[in-house]
Write a protein that holds these residues in place. Structure first.
Motif, PDB file in Angstrom:
ATOM      1  N   MET A 159      28.439  34.647-103.480  1.00 33.94           N
ATOM      2  CA  MET A 159      28.257  33.600-102.478  1.00 33.94           C
ATOM      3  C   MET A 159      29.614  33.089-102.008  1.00 33.94           C
ATOM      4  SD  MET A 159      25.141  33.137-101.669  1.00 33.94           S
ATOM      5  CE  MET A 159      25.491  31.670-100.690  1.00 33.94           C
ATOM      6  N   LEU A 160      29.722  32.864-100.687  1.00 33.59           N
ATOM      7  CA  LEU A 160      30.955  32.346-100.110  1.00 33.59           C
ATOM      8  C   LEU A 160      30.810  30.902 -99.653  1.00 33.59           C
ATOM      9  CD1 LEU A 160      32.145  35.397 -97.961  1.00 33.59           C
ATOM     10  CD2 LEU A 160      32.823  34.775-100.289  1.00 33.59           C
ATOM     11  N   SER A 161      29.766  30.626 -98.853  1.00 29.39           N
ATOM     12  CA  SER A 161      29.631  29.269 -98.327  1.00 29.39           C
ATOM     13  C   SER A 161      28.195  28.981 -97.915  1.00 29.39           C
ATOM     14  CB  SER A 161      30.568  29.059 -97.127  1.00 29.39           C
ATOM     15  OG  SER A 161      30.165  29.861 -96.031  1.00 29.39           O
ATOM     16  N   TYR A 162      27.920  27.674 -97.772  1.00 32.63           N
ATOM     17  CA  TYR A 162      26.644  27.170 -97.283  1.00 32.63           C
ATOM     18  C   TYR A 162      26.965  26.297 -96.072  1.00 32.63           C
ATOM     19  CZ  TYR A 162      25.610  28.309-102.159  1.00 32.63           C
ATOM     20  OH  TYR A 162      25.507  28.940-103.376  1.00 32.63           O
ATOM     21  N   ASN A 163      26.398  26.617 -94.923  1.00 31.25           N
ATOM     22  CA  ASN A 163      26.744  25.924 -93.687  1.00 31.25           C
ATOM     23  C   ASN A 163      25.529  25.213 -93.095  1.00 31.25           C
ATOM     24  OD1 ASN A 163      29.328  27.070 -93.870  1.00 31.25           O
ATOM     25  ND2 ASN A 163      28.665  28.890 -92.758  1.00 31.25           N
ATOM     26  N   MET A 164      25.767  24.020 -92.622  1.00 30.81           N
ATOM     27  CA  MET A 164      24.757  23.285 -91.852  1.00 30.81           C
ATOM     28  C   MET A 164      25.324  23.052 -90.461  1.00 30.81           C
ATOM     29  SD  MET A 164      23.051  19.508 -92.462  1.00 30.81           S
ATOM     30  CE  MET A 164      24.640  18.673 -92.264  1.00 30.81           C
ATOM     31  N   LYS A 165      24.568  23.441 -89.422  1.00 35.01           N
ATOM     32  CA  LYS A 165      25.015  23.294 -88.046  1.00 35.01           C
ATOM     33  C   LYS A 165      24.049  22.403 -87.278  1.00 35.01           C
ATOM     34  CE  LYS A 165      27.332  27.785 -87.914  1.00 35.01           C
ATOM     35  NZ  LYS A 165      27.469  29.104 -87.212  1.00 35.01           N
ATOM     36  N   LEU A 166      24.617  21.475 -86.497  1.00 36.51           N
ATOM     37  CA  LEU A 166      23.805  20.524 -85.741  1.00 36.51           C
ATOM     38  C   LEU A 166      24.270  20.514 -84.273  1.00 36.51           C
ATOM     39  CD1 LEU A 166      23.894  17.586 -88.319  1.00 36.51           C
ATOM     40  CD2 LEU A 166      22.063  19.265 -88.010  1.00 36.51           C
ATOM     41  N   PRO A 167      23.825  21.481 -83.475  1.00 38.60           N
ATOM     42  CA  PRO A 167      24.208  21.521 -82.059  1.00 38.60           C
ATOM     43  C   PRO A 167      23.156  20.849 -81.170  1.00 38.60           C
ATOM     44  CG  PRO A 167      23.245  23.607 -82.670  1.00 38.60           C
ATOM     45  CD  PRO A 167      23.154  22.712 -83.890  1.00 38.60           C
TER      46      PRO A 167
ATOM     47  N   GLY B 115      29.448  37.602 -99.634  1.00 37.93           N
ATOM     48  CA  GLY B 115      30.277  38.724 -99.235  1.00 37.93           C
ATOM     49  C   GLY B 115      31.413  38.971-100.204  1.00 37.93           C
ATOM     50  N   THR B 116      32.304  39.858 -99.804  1.00 38.01           N
ATOM     51  CA  THR B 116      33.513  40.162-100.567  1.00 38.01           C
ATOM     52  C   THR B 116      34.697  39.476 -99.909  1.00 38.01           C
ATOM     53  OG1 THR B 116      33.873  42.193 -99.302  1.00 38.01           O
ATOM     54  CG2 THR B 116      32.575  42.373-101.319  1.00 38.01           C
ATOM     55  N   ARG B 117      35.847  39.432-100.614  1.00 37.12           N
ATOM     56  CA  ARG B 117      37.015  38.733-100.080  1.00 37.12           C
ATOM     57  C   ARG B 117      38.286  39.546-100.267  1.00 37.12           C
ATOM     58  NH1 ARG B 117      38.556  32.819-101.075  1.00 37.12           N
ATOM     59  NH2 ARG B 117      38.677  33.519-103.216  1.00 37.12           N
ATOM     60  N   ASN B 118      38.256  40.820 -99.994  1.00 38.61           N
ATOM     61  CA  ASN B 118      39.473  41.624-100.083  1.00 38.61           C
ATOM     62  C   ASN B 118      40.521  41.177 -99.059  1.00 38.61           C
ATOM     63  OD1 ASN B 118      38.361  43.307-102.118  1.00 38.61           O
ATOM     64  ND2 ASN B 118      37.247  44.446-100.562  1.00 38.61           N
ATOM     65  N   TYR B 119      40.072  40.646 -97.925  1.00 35.27           N
ATOM     66  CA  TYR B 119      40.984  40.192 -96.872  1.00 35.27           C
ATOM     67  C   TYR B 119      41.895  39.063 -97.347  1.00 35.27           C
ATOM     68  CZ  TYR B 119      37.892  36.184 -96.458  1.00 35.27           C
ATOM     69  OH  TYR B 119      37.162  35.054 -96.737  1.00 35.27           O
ATOM     70  N   TYR B 120      41.457  38.293 -98.345  1.00 33.98           N
ATOM     71  CA  TYR B 120      42.215  37.116 -98.759  1.00 33.98           C
ATOM     72  C   TYR B 120      43.518  37.502 -99.457  1.00 33.98           C
ATOM     73  CZ  TYR B 120      43.073  32.389-100.448  1.00 33.98           C
ATOM     74  OH  TYR B 120      43.613  31.156-100.688  1.00 33.98           O
TER      75      TYR B 120
END
Length: 280
Positions: A231-239, A186-191
């Motif tokens: 690219m912003l992030s790579y997430n791994m979720k384990l619920p 994504g973009t990061r204008n908010y930052y």
């Protein structure tokens, strides 16, 4: 932009009316209440310098033909004494088959003027989603257009696997595990707005004014964000979840790895959460 938004909402209304005609009208309205705790709040895997554990309360009304309304409020446990934010959402989900489904949702958020959240300048969000159940796993694609003081676009691709672990005592129970991987760009204008607001709070503290909320370091950071899509992030979720009747409890762990090109954030972040749901 106005034409684009008008087109989106026209499509939203058409899908809702079409779904109302094609779905079984005998289905009932469902209500879901939820309470959640998480060790830190994140925005697409990214976090602020201050650690912000929080609790969230949510209520959702799901209509038989796929439209739903949702309201959430959350509070930081170590920052300020009031509500940290409130989200109001309206959306519509439609399943074309047992394998393929789509959805659209609009959310408007309310933040206090001194909010430390990364996304405080983005008060509205339009989300479009599509998911497909393959033989062994589920793939989902989400597109978010967030706007307000700034505007940003986010693209999330995820793959998950729902694993039924059986039950403990009775057949009414179910224990399930659904690991997933997310790739977010994504973009990061908010930052840029976030940094300016943070610097302003730091200057007020330097001038002898008391901070509006405790826990703010007031550190000044000079950073000009890239306005390009990356690219912003790579997430791994384990619920892992346990359900019994109308109740569901969930324990979760999330590991977020920030893309090397994204300056201003720690490379790795861990989050733990616990949530309770009741549906009637």
């Amino acid at each position: 932009m106005k034409l684009t938004l008008a087109s989106i909402f026209t499509c939203f209304i058409f899908l809702a009316l079409y779904g109302q005609q094609t779905n079984d009208s005998s289905e009932k309205v469902t209500y879901t209440l939820a309470a959640l705790y998480k060790t830190n709040i994140d925005y697409y895997g990214q976090v602020t310098e201050e650690k912000l554990p929080y609790i969230l309360l949510n209520g959702t009304v799901q209509l038989p033909f796929g439209m739903y309304f949702s309201a959430s409020s959350y509070k930081f446990l170590n920052y300020g004494s009031g509500i940290a934010g409130t989200d109001l959402s309206v959306g519509y989900d439609y399943g074309f088959s047992d394998r393929f489904s789509t959805g659209i949702m609009y959310t408007h958020s309310f933040y206090p003027s001194n909010s430390p959240l990364l996304q405080a300048s983005l008060t509205s969000n339009i989300n479009g989603s599509a998911s497909y159940n393959w033989t062994w796993f589920k793939s989902a694609l989400n597109i978010d257009y967030a706007f307000g003081h700034d505007s940003d676009v986010f693209l999330t691709l995820s793959h998950s696997k729902d694993i039924n672990l059986g039950n403990l005592f009775t057949e009414a129970e179910q224990i399930s595990f659904e690991p997933s991987l997310e790739l977010i760009a994504g973009t990061r204008n908010y930052y840029e707005t976030y940094i300016r607001a943070k610097n302003q709070r730091g200057q007020e503290m330097g001038n002898g004014k008391p901070p509006d909320n405790p826990g703010n370091s007031g550190d000044k950071i000079e950073y000009v964000p890239s306005k390009s899509f990356s690219m912003l992030s790579y997430n791994m979720k384990l619920p892992i979840s346990y359900s019994y009747g109308n109740y569901l409890a969930e324990l979760s762990y999330q590991l977020s790895l920030i893309a090397p090109s994204e300056e201003g954030f720690k490379r790795a972040q861990s989050f733990f959460g616990i949530a309770f749901y009741y549906q009637f």
